[in-house]
Scaffold this motif. Structure first.
Motif, PDB file in Angstrom:
ATOM      1  N   GLN A  97       0.830  -1.199   0.000  1.00  0.00           N
ATOM      2  CA  GLN A  97       0.000   0.000   0.000  1.00  0.00           C
ATOM      3  C   GLN A  97       0.868   1.254   0.000  1.00  0.00           C
ATOM      4  O   GLN A  97       0.522   2.259  -0.634  1.00  0.00           O
ATOM      5  CB  GLN A  97      -0.927   0.003   1.219  1.00  0.00           C
ATOM      6  N   ARG A  98       1.977   1.191   0.701  1.00  0.00           N
ATOM      7  CA  ARG A  98       2.876   2.348   0.785  1.00  0.00           C
ATOM      8  C   ARG A  98       3.582   2.580  -0.551  1.00  0.00           C
ATOM      9  O   ARG A  98       3.595   3.695  -1.071  1.00  0.00           O
ATOM     10  CB  ARG A  98       3.901   2.103   1.898  1.00  0.00           C
TER      11      ARG A  98
ATOM     12  N   PRO B  20       3.469   0.531  -4.102  1.00  0.00           N
ATOM     13  CA  PRO B  20       3.095  -0.597  -4.966  1.00  0.00           C
ATOM     14  C   PRO B  20       4.166  -0.881  -6.009  1.00  0.00           C
ATOM     15  O   PRO B  20       4.774   0.039  -6.555  1.00  0.00           O
ATOM     16  CB  PRO B  20       1.785  -0.134  -5.616  1.00  0.00           C
TER      17      PRO B  20
END
Length: 251
Positions: free
Chosen positions: A86-87, A89
């Motif tokens: 999420q941080r 990709p």
């Protein structure tokens, strides 16, 4: 690209980072992140060959949303030990063809990575792939070394680029095919030591700045600026590397 996948294996990935030293030193990363953040102009960035996140993580920490493309599963696994999907990709694949999205303001590759593509066709395709990722007027940044052919002694095809205690870097050139193989020799600096020397080899296709500029034009870019380093020092005939900023046509 199978050979490249084998080069960047688990052992390399686990020993790639040198926190606070070498290419991970703050005086290297600070200017790099500063330039890339400025070029992103508040937009999103995609790093080709993101590796273990040496540049992507501090760039994301500086407020730039970053995505990546990386061929090596092992390098992605090492990156995931530091940040989650999420941080930052990441798409696993070849930077000459894999797609991580579109409408990015900035695409970039650092530390000579485009030379890991060992044919001219692959390098041209890399520029075309950068154009596919970018919004009109976006930019593609390439950090690359300048071939040191002037260092070759007459009748020889190799140079010693680094000679440090416990480490030698020897480059052997195939000037007919514009190839160079870097031989990394690591050994016990103690003459009485029992550890055997270890040799790692990485192949590259070297590219002159003028050839790189032509690749850019074929993909719809123009050269906006070129410096000798991330600090913005002038690029001269004596420069051993360059940071080139290519701007995509706005129409």
């Amino acid at each position: 690209m199978t050979d490249q996948q084998q080069l960047w294996d688990h052992d390399v990935a686990q020993n790639y980072d040198t926190p606070g030293e070498g290419m991970f030193a703050e005086d290297v990363l600070g200017p790099t992140v500063g330039v890339l953040k400025g070029l992103a102009r508040g937009g999103r960035a995609v790093e080709f060959a993101i590796g273990t996140g040496r540049v992507a993580i501090p760039l994301a920490d500086a407020g730039v949303p970053v995505s990546g493309i990386e061929l090596s599963h092992a390098m992605i696994s090492r990156l995931r030990e530091k940040v989650d999907e999420q941080r930052i990709p990441v798409v696993q694949g070849d930077m000459a063809s894999a797609l991580a999205g579109d409408d990015f303001a900035l695409a970039y590759l650092v530390f000579n990575t485009i030379a890991n593509l060992v044919t001219q066709d692959e390098q041209v395709a890399c520029f075309e792939n950068a154009a596919r990722h970018l919004q009109p007027g976006g930019c593609f940044v390439v950090e690359l070394w300048v071939p040191q052919l002037r260092s070759l002694p007459p009748g020889h095809s190799g140079t010693v680029e680094v000679s440090d205690p416990g480490y030698l870097l020897v480059d052997s050139y195939d000037v007919l095919n514009q190839r160079v193989v870097s031989h990394h020799v690591r050994f016990d600096p103690d003459p009485a030591g029992s550890r055997e020397a270890r040799i790692e080899r990485t192949p590259h296709r070297y590219v002159w700045p003028s050839e790189l500029d032509l690749m850019a034009r074929l993909a719809g870019f123009h050269l906006e600026s070129r410096w000798a380093d991330w600090n913005g020092n002038p690029f001269t005939a004596e420069s051993r590397s360059h940071v080139s900023v290519y701007r995509l046509s706005a129409v």
